[in-house]
Enzyme design. Sequence first.
Site, PDB file in Angstrom:
ATOM      1  N   LYS A 103       0.035  54.251 -43.313  1.00 31.66           N
ATOM      2  CA  LYS A 103      -0.151  52.923 -43.900  1.00 31.66           C
ATOM      3  C   LYS A 103       1.072  52.105 -43.560  1.00 31.66           C
ATOM      4  O   LYS A 103       2.160  52.637 -43.365  1.00 31.66           O
ATOM      5  CB  LYS A 103      -0.289  53.035 -45.430  1.00 31.66           C
ATOM      6  CG  LYS A 103      -0.981  51.857 -46.048  1.00 31.66           C
ATOM      7  CD  LYS A 103      -2.473  51.949 -45.853  1.00 31.66           C
ATOM      8  CE  LYS A 103      -3.202  50.813 -46.508  1.00 31.66           C
ATOM      9  NZ  LYS A 103      -4.656  51.012 -46.466  1.00 31.66           N
TER      10      LYS A 103
HETATM   11  P1  NAD Z   1      -8.903  41.088 -49.062  1.00 30.34           P
HETATM   12  O1  NAD Z   1      -7.521  40.521 -48.964  1.00 30.34           O
HETATM   13  O2  NAD Z   1      -9.911  40.710 -48.035  1.00 30.34           O
HETATM   14  O3  NAD Z   1      -9.544  40.771 -50.487  1.00 30.34           O
HETATM   15  C1  NAD Z   1      -8.889  41.010 -51.696  1.00 30.34           C
HETATM   16  C2  NAD Z   1      -9.628  40.208 -52.754  1.00 30.34           C
HETATM   17  O4  NAD Z   1      -9.109  40.545 -54.028  1.00 30.34           O
HETATM   18  C3  NAD Z   1      -9.499  38.688 -52.618  1.00 30.34           C
HETATM   19  O5  NAD Z   1     -10.754  38.093 -52.893  1.00 30.34           O
HETATM   20  C4  NAD Z   1      -8.511  38.322 -53.732  1.00 30.34           C
HETATM   21  O6  NAD Z   1      -8.719  37.002 -54.214  1.00 30.34           O
HETATM   22  C5  NAD Z   1      -8.900  39.344 -54.773  1.00 30.34           C
HETATM   23  N1  NAD Z   1      -7.883  39.618 -55.775  1.00 30.34           N
HETATM   24  C6  NAD Z   1      -6.568  39.918 -55.620  1.00 30.34           C
HETATM   25  N2  NAD Z   1      -5.991  40.090 -56.822  1.00 30.34           N
HETATM   26  C7  NAD Z   1      -6.962  39.907 -57.744  1.00 30.34           C
HETATM   27  C8  NAD Z   1      -7.001  39.971 -59.153  1.00 30.34           C
HETATM   28  N3  NAD Z   1      -5.917  40.253 -59.866  1.00 30.34           N
HETATM   29  N4  NAD Z   1      -8.180  39.727 -59.771  1.00 30.34           N
HETATM   30  C9  NAD Z   1      -9.298  39.450 -59.083  1.00 30.34           C
HETATM   31  N5  NAD Z   1      -9.333  39.386 -57.733  1.00 30.34           N
HETATM   32  C10 NAD Z   1      -8.170  39.616 -57.087  1.00 30.34           C
HETATM   33  O7  NAD Z   1      -8.685  42.676 -49.095  1.00 30.34           O
HETATM   34  P2  NAD Z   1      -9.762  43.802 -48.761  1.00 30.34           P
HETATM   35  O8  NAD Z   1      -9.630  44.174 -47.339  1.00 30.34           O
HETATM   36  O9  NAD Z   1     -11.065  43.417 -49.327  1.00 30.34           O
HETATM   37  O10 NAD Z   1      -9.146  45.035 -49.578  1.00 30.34           O
HETATM   38  C11 NAD Z   1      -9.378  45.180 -50.984  1.00 30.34           C
HETATM   39  C12 NAD Z   1      -9.008  46.599 -51.386  1.00 30.34           C
HETATM   40  O11 NAD Z   1      -9.825  47.518 -50.655  1.00 30.34           O
HETATM   41  C13 NAD Z   1      -7.572  47.023 -51.125  1.00 30.34           C
HETATM   42  O12 NAD Z   1      -7.161  47.919 -52.118  1.00 30.34           O
HETATM   43  C14 NAD Z   1      -7.671  47.738 -49.804  1.00 30.34           C
HETATM   44  O13 NAD Z   1      -6.607  48.667 -49.608  1.00 30.34           O
HETATM   45  C15 NAD Z   1      -8.994  48.434 -49.962  1.00 30.34           C
HETATM   46  N6  NAD Z   1      -9.631  48.829 -48.718  1.00 30.34           N
HETATM   47  C16 NAD Z   1      -9.933  47.912 -47.765  1.00 30.34           C
HETATM   48  C17 NAD Z   1     -10.576  48.316 -46.598  1.00 30.34           C
HETATM   49  C18 NAD Z   1     -10.985  47.344 -45.516  1.00 30.34           C
HETATM   50  O14 NAD Z   1     -11.634  47.767 -44.564  1.00 30.34           O
HETATM   51  N7  NAD Z   1     -10.687  46.076 -45.633  1.00 30.34           N
HETATM   52  C19 NAD Z   1     -10.904  49.674 -46.423  1.00 30.34           C
HETATM   53  C20 NAD Z   1     -10.613  50.581 -47.429  1.00 30.34           C
HETATM   54  C21 NAD Z   1      -9.976  50.145 -48.572  1.00 30.34           C
END
Ligand code: NAD
Length: 410
Positions: A103
Amino acid sequence: MNSIKFTYEHFLQKACRQLGYDEVIFELLLTPSREIKLEIPLRKDDGSIVVFNGYRVQHHNARGPYKGGLRFHPAVDEQEVRGLACLMSLKTALVDLPLGGAKGGIDCDPRSLSHRELERVTRKFVEKIHRNIGTNIDVPAPDIGTNAQVMAWIQDQYSIIYGYTPSVVTGKPIVTGGSEGREEATGLGLSMVIRHHAKTHKLPLQDSQVVIQGFGNVGRHAAIELAALGCKIVAISDTQGAVYNPAGIDVQRAVAHKESIGSVVGMENVDVIDNSEIFSLPCDYLIPAALGGAINESNANRLSCKFVVEGANSPTTRVANDVLCERGIKVIPDILANSGGVIVSYFEWVQNIQHVHWKKEKVQEQLWEVVSEACELVWALSSEKQLSYREAAYQISTNRLKDAVFAAGI
Ligand code: NAD
């Protein structure tokens, strides 16, 4: 962000103990192979200089090259990245991909940077880390605050040094070698896990109620895919606030609204509620899809769902996990629930290495196969040994990781 450290460490240690491993094996599996800390200076568009911290933690590569996301967020620090790297090793092992875990991140706020500043930060990161990443070394992917564009800059900067190398990153644009279906893979994979679980346990999905915290890449696509399966998405949220409609939110409208004004708040036919209220709404599936530690000591007692399905990485703290267990709320853990992203990243890497391009149907069929196989193992072990889904998932992945580490030799 300490919640992440203590959570993954605790679950890994518990798995090692349940499997009867010596404490030293736990230490061996916990300790990352390499940790890199970088200074990332940026000259801003107005001429001023800011200095960010960059990190890459390479946890284990006994099963294959290090693999994991790159996060741009002000709260990124060493401990968080270390925890997330370990989770990646466990995730790739659970879904049996020939990859390890890593990571990375930079403690910048991408929303406060211009497009050109973001590009300069990304290219500077690659200038400093290029010797430690590569097709067979370590392959980054998008995470919070990064996207296909950021991956394209990494690919380009790396290719300036080493020649055209699309396989150095995944989650890049299709036009530069990205895979069909990678954008929606994590949300789609999560919906497949719910579908597989519902089918196995004979739970109806039609009109089941879903609450989603976070409407970014994971949350948005989970909402689209679950709505397509007949689920009712009753509440969604982002950093600006949460919206609720017990009769169901029009997901396509929410997506369009978020795209046009940057938030789901302000869309029609919904009530606006406080962000913290989303956790206590009655529903079948609660999907945390934002940051780590969202379900914690302050709200675990208020949850009113049947299942927590962890879209985010490490969204449930250790104490909250115990509370949910006691309350009979089942948790489908991150390393299974959000594995769709790394599975399709693996498909992208395979396509790049073989210089081929798969159709979206093939990507999604293969995704279903890999997800189903992991689900079957987790449900079966959980039922056979009376384990929680997290305990079962951790036992499977910890055992695979240990076998590979020992086969490779100490
Ligand atoms: P992203 O940046 O696209 O989206 C994050 C979202 O969370 C945004 O809509 C933001 O406004 C919202 N957010 C942040 N803080 C918040 C809060 N306190 N209350 C409500 N909403 C809040 O990120 P993502 O890629 O969707 O990743 C989200 C999670 O999923 C992370 O933990 C990431 O590690 C995990 N993840 C992502 C992927 C991927 O392929 N993108 C894969 C596995 C895991």
